[in-house]
Design a protein around this motif. Structure first.
Motif, PDB file in Angstrom:
ATOM      1  N   TRP A 101      -5.181 -13.525 -18.332  1.00 12.19           N
ATOM      2  CA  TRP A 101      -5.070 -14.081 -16.985  1.00 12.19           C
ATOM      3  C   TRP A 101      -3.836 -13.572 -16.267  1.00 12.19           C
ATOM      4  N   THR A 102      -3.177 -12.593 -16.825  1.00 17.13           N
ATOM      5  CA  THR A 102      -1.933 -12.058 -16.278  1.00 17.13           C
ATOM      6  C   THR A 102      -2.133 -10.624 -15.832  1.00 17.13           C
ATOM      7  N   THR A 103      -1.474 -10.226 -14.738  1.00 21.79           N
ATOM      8  CA  THR A 103      -1.455  -8.828 -14.326  1.00 21.79           C
ATOM      9  C   THR A 103      -0.012  -8.334 -14.321  1.00 21.79           C
ATOM     10  N   ILE A 104       0.173  -7.133 -14.829  1.00 26.78           N
ATOM     11  CA  ILE A 104       1.468  -6.469 -14.818  1.00 26.78           C
ATOM     12  C   ILE A 104       1.361  -5.376 -13.764  1.00 26.78           C
ATOM     13  N   ASN A 105       2.248  -5.407 -12.776  1.00 26.59           N
ATOM     14  CA  ASN A 105       2.164  -4.522 -11.620  1.00 26.59           C
ATOM     15  C   ASN A 105       3.425  -3.681 -11.509  1.00 26.59           C
ATOM     16  N   ARG A 106       3.245  -2.409 -11.189  1.00 30.01           N
ATOM     17  CA  ARG A 106       4.389  -1.521 -10.976  1.00 30.01           C
ATOM     18  C   ARG A 106       4.040  -0.571  -9.840  1.00 30.01           C
ATOM     19  N   PHE A 107       5.015  -0.322  -8.954  1.00 28.91           N
ATOM     20  CA  PHE A 107       4.789   0.631  -7.870  1.00 28.91           C
ATOM     21  C   PHE A 107       6.103   1.289  -7.478  1.00 28.91           C
ATOM     22  N   SER A 108       5.987   2.414  -6.804  1.00 30.22           N
ATOM     23  CA  SER A 108       7.141   3.057  -6.170  1.00 30.22           C
ATOM     24  C   SER A 108       6.639   3.747  -4.910  1.00 30.22           C
ATOM     25  N   SER A 109       7.559   3.877  -3.928  1.00 31.66           N
ATOM     26  CA  SER A 109       7.167   4.467  -2.658  1.00 31.66           C
ATOM     27  C   SER A 109       8.164   5.532  -2.244  1.00 31.66           C
ATOM     28  N   SER A 110       7.719   6.390  -1.330  1.00 33.95           N
ATOM     29  CA  SER A 110       8.590   7.437  -0.812  1.00 33.95           C
ATOM     30  C   SER A 110       9.696   6.858   0.060  1.00 33.95           C
ATOM     31  N   GLY A 111       9.553   5.603   0.474  1.00 32.96           N
ATOM     32  CA  GLY A 111      10.583   4.935   1.259  1.00 32.96           C
ATOM     33  C   GLY A 111      11.717   4.392   0.405  1.00 32.96           C
ATOM     34  N   GLY A 112      11.644   4.601  -0.913  1.00 25.57           N
ATOM     35  CA  GLY A 112      12.710   4.178  -1.809  1.00 25.57           C
ATOM     36  C   GLY A 112      12.474   2.854  -2.506  1.00 25.57           C
ATOM     37  N   SER A 113      11.381   2.189  -2.225  1.00 23.78           N
ATOM     38  CA  SER A 113      11.085   0.918  -2.882  1.00 23.78           C
ATOM     39  C   SER A 113      10.408   1.154  -4.214  1.00 23.78           C
ATOM     40  N   SER A 114      10.738   0.313  -5.170  1.00 23.26           N
ATOM     41  CA  SER A 114      10.022   0.302  -6.442  1.00 23.26           C
ATOM     42  C   SER A 114      10.183  -1.075  -7.049  1.00 23.26           C
ATOM     43  N   ALA A 115       9.194  -1.479  -7.832  1.00 20.19           N
ATOM     44  CA  ALA A 115       9.262  -2.799  -8.448  1.00 20.19           C
ATOM     45  C   ALA A 115       8.288  -2.883  -9.606  1.00 20.19           C
ATOM     46  N   LYS A 116       8.600  -3.797 -10.499  1.00 22.08           N
ATOM     47  CA  LYS A 116       7.688  -4.186 -11.570  1.00 22.08           C
ATOM     48  C   LYS A 116       7.668  -5.703 -11.559  1.00 22.08           C
ATOM     49  N   PHE A 117       6.475  -6.294 -11.448  1.00 23.77           N
ATOM     50  CA  PHE A 117       6.372  -7.746 -11.443  1.00 23.77           C
ATOM     51  C   PHE A 117       5.089  -8.177 -12.131  1.00 23.77           C
ATOM     52  N   THR A 118       5.096  -9.410 -12.592  1.00 26.26           N
ATOM     53  CA  THR A 118       3.968  -9.987 -13.326  1.00 26.26           C
ATOM     54  C   THR A 118       3.408 -11.153 -12.549  1.00 26.26           C
ATOM     55  N   CYS A 119       2.071 -11.242 -12.501  1.00 24.99           N
ATOM     56  CA  CYS A 119       1.404 -12.338 -11.814  1.00 24.99           C
ATOM     57  C   CYS A 119       0.467 -13.043 -12.785  1.00 24.99           C
TER      58      CYS A 119
END
Length: 125
Positions: A101-119
């Motif tokens: 029931w959990t999702t692990i999410n990771r992203f990065s963008s050319s605008g300099g944002s990046s994150a890893k979060f769990t829902c």
């Protein structure tokens, strides 16, 4: 990244969780057909989600930034990869992995944002 990625990840989360058919008037007003979900929120942001097989095509408009964006999500079992681009040239990539029931999410963008979060369906993000 601005609201575009947040909206697309939230809409993806709703589809994964199986809650896309439920309308929440306080969040957004949505219309749904067999393959298409189109929504607009109280701030004037709009997005649509089109399903073709294991691929989701998202398009949207971000009111504050006055920019259009598009994202493609491809699902392979419990893993979903996504790539997107906005009208101002920003691009992003990432993945969502479902574990129970959990999702692990990771992203990065050319605008300099990046994150890893769990829902979680129970706790949220």
């Amino acid at each position: 990244m601005k609201n575009a990625l947040k909206c697309s990840l939230l809409s993806l989360g709703l589809l994964i969780a199986g809650n896309a058919s439920a309308q929440l008037p306080t969040l957004a007003s949505c219309t749904r057909s067999a393959n298409l979900l189109a929504c607009i929120d109280a701030e004037g942001n709009a997005y649509s989600v089109n399903t073709v097989g294991n691929t989701l095509y998202l398009r949207g408009f971000e009111k504050i930034g006055q920019r259009y964006w598009a994202q493609t999500n491809s699902r392979f079992g419990q893993l979903t990869f996504f790539t997107g681009v906005a009208s101002d040239g920003e691009a992003w990539v990432g993945y969502t992995r479902r574990v129970g029931w959990t999702t692990i999410n990771r992203f990065s963008s050319s605008g300099g944002s990046s994150a890893k979060f769990t829902c979680s369906r129970i706790v949220g993000c």
